[in-house]
Design a protein around this motif. Structure first.
Motif, PDB file in Angstrom:
ATOM      1  N   THR A   1       0.802  -1.224   0.000  1.00  0.00           N
ATOM      2  CA  THR A   1       0.000   0.000   0.000  1.00  0.00           C
ATOM      3  C   THR A   1       0.838   1.280   0.000  1.00  0.00           C
ATOM      4  OG1 THR A   1      -1.698  -1.252   1.192  1.00  0.00           O
ATOM      5  CG2 THR A   1      -1.978   1.130   1.091  1.00  0.00           C
ATOM      6  N   PRO A   2       1.867   1.412   0.846  1.00  0.00           N
ATOM      7  CA  PRO A   2       2.647   2.648   0.838  1.00  0.00           C
ATOM      8  C   PRO A   2       3.349   2.922  -0.497  1.00  0.00           C
ATOM      9  CG  PRO A   2       3.109   1.392   2.826  1.00  0.00           C
ATOM     10  CD  PRO A   2       2.284   0.519   1.943  1.00  0.00           C
ATOM     11  N   PHE A   3       3.710   1.878  -1.218  1.00  0.00           N
ATOM     12  CA  PHE A   3       4.332   2.087  -2.531  1.00  0.00           C
ATOM     13  C   PHE A   3       3.329   2.722  -3.493  1.00  0.00           C
ATOM     14  CE2 PHE A   3       6.944  -1.272  -0.666  1.00  0.00           C
ATOM     15  CZ  PHE A   3       8.200  -0.691  -0.794  1.00  0.00           C
ATOM     16  N   GLY A   4       2.079   2.335  -3.375  1.00  0.00           N
ATOM     17  CA  GLY A   4       1.036   2.983  -4.161  1.00  0.00           C
ATOM     18  C   GLY A   4       0.874   4.441  -3.772  1.00  0.00           C
ATOM     19  N   GLY A   5       0.974   4.721  -2.474  1.00  0.00           N
ATOM     20  CA  GLY A   5       0.907   6.106  -2.005  1.00  0.00           C
ATOM     21  C   GLY A   5       2.046   6.946  -2.554  1.00  0.00           C
ATOM     22  N   VAL A   6       3.237   6.372  -2.588  1.00  0.00           N
ATOM     23  CA  VAL A   6       4.391   7.081  -3.157  1.00  0.00           C
ATOM     24  C   VAL A   6       4.170   7.327  -4.653  1.00  0.00           C
ATOM     25  CG1 VAL A   6       6.854   6.866  -3.713  1.00  0.00           C
ATOM     26  CG2 VAL A   6       6.032   6.281  -1.420  1.00  0.00           C
ATOM     27  N   ALA A   7       3.574   6.357  -5.343  1.00  0.00           N
ATOM     28  CA  ALA A   7       3.270   6.546  -6.763  1.00  0.00           C
ATOM     29  C   ALA A   7       2.274   7.692  -6.941  1.00  0.00           C
ATOM     30  CB  ALA A   7       2.724   5.254  -7.366  1.00  0.00           C
ATOM     31  N   PHE A   8       1.246   7.764  -6.080  1.00  0.00           N
ATOM     32  CA  PHE A   8       0.287   8.867  -6.160  1.00  0.00           C
ATOM     33  C   PHE A   8       0.989  10.211  -5.960  1.00  0.00           C
ATOM     34  CE2 PHE A   8      -3.525   6.123  -4.621  1.00  0.00           C
ATOM     35  CZ  PHE A   8      -3.870   5.813  -5.920  1.00  0.00           C
ATOM     36  N   ILE A   9       1.826  10.296  -4.940  1.00  0.00           N
ATOM     37  CA  ILE A   9       2.550  11.543  -4.663  1.00  0.00           C
ATOM     38  C   ILE A   9       3.428  11.918  -5.858  1.00  0.00           C
ATOM     39  CG2 ILE A   9       4.340  12.591  -3.208  1.00  0.00           C
ATOM     40  CD1 ILE A   9       3.155  10.773  -0.907  1.00  0.00           C
TER      41      ILE A   9
END
Length: 125
Positions: free
Chosen positions: A101-109
């Protein structure tokens, strides 16, 4: 008027349509299947999925520059990793999936930063 790449248009359509489908699934078919905590995970996944499907529209509309391409792919990766992992967790996937999940958040950012750069380049005087 410049033409948008067909692949990008398809990504926008797929992202929006899948957000609607998965939102509907959660609201109807899974209403009595998921407990409150898992329903909340599903809701969060759908919400981020929708917002970033809309962000894809902006990224695609910004044109063919490198920053725009980075934004498009970062939003797609974010939807798959962030929302996808939350969908999985809501359906009972192993807890280790939450590590994605956090890797997806980094992709969004990253996508938002790239979109900002794309807009800066596009509208710079």
């Amino acid at each position: 008027m410049r033409q948008l790449a067909p692949g990008r248009r398809l990504l926008v359509g797929l992202a929006g349509a899948s957000a609607v489908l998965l939102g509907t699934l959660g609201a109807h078919a899974l209403r009595n299947v998921l407990d409150a905590a898992h329903h909340e995970l599903w809701h969060t996944a759908v919400e981020y999925h929708f917002w970033h499907a809309l962000a894809l529209v902006a990224a695609v509309a910004c044109g063919q520059g490198k920053a725009s391409r980075v934004a498009v792919w970062a939003f797609v990766v974010g939807i798959v990793l962030f929302s996808g992992s939350l969908y999985g967790l809501a359906l009972g996937a192993p807890r280790w999936l939450g590590l994605v999940t956090p890797f997806g958040g980094v992709a969004f950012i990253s996508g938002w930063i790239a979109l900002g750069l794309s807009l800066r380049t596009r509208y710079q005087a």
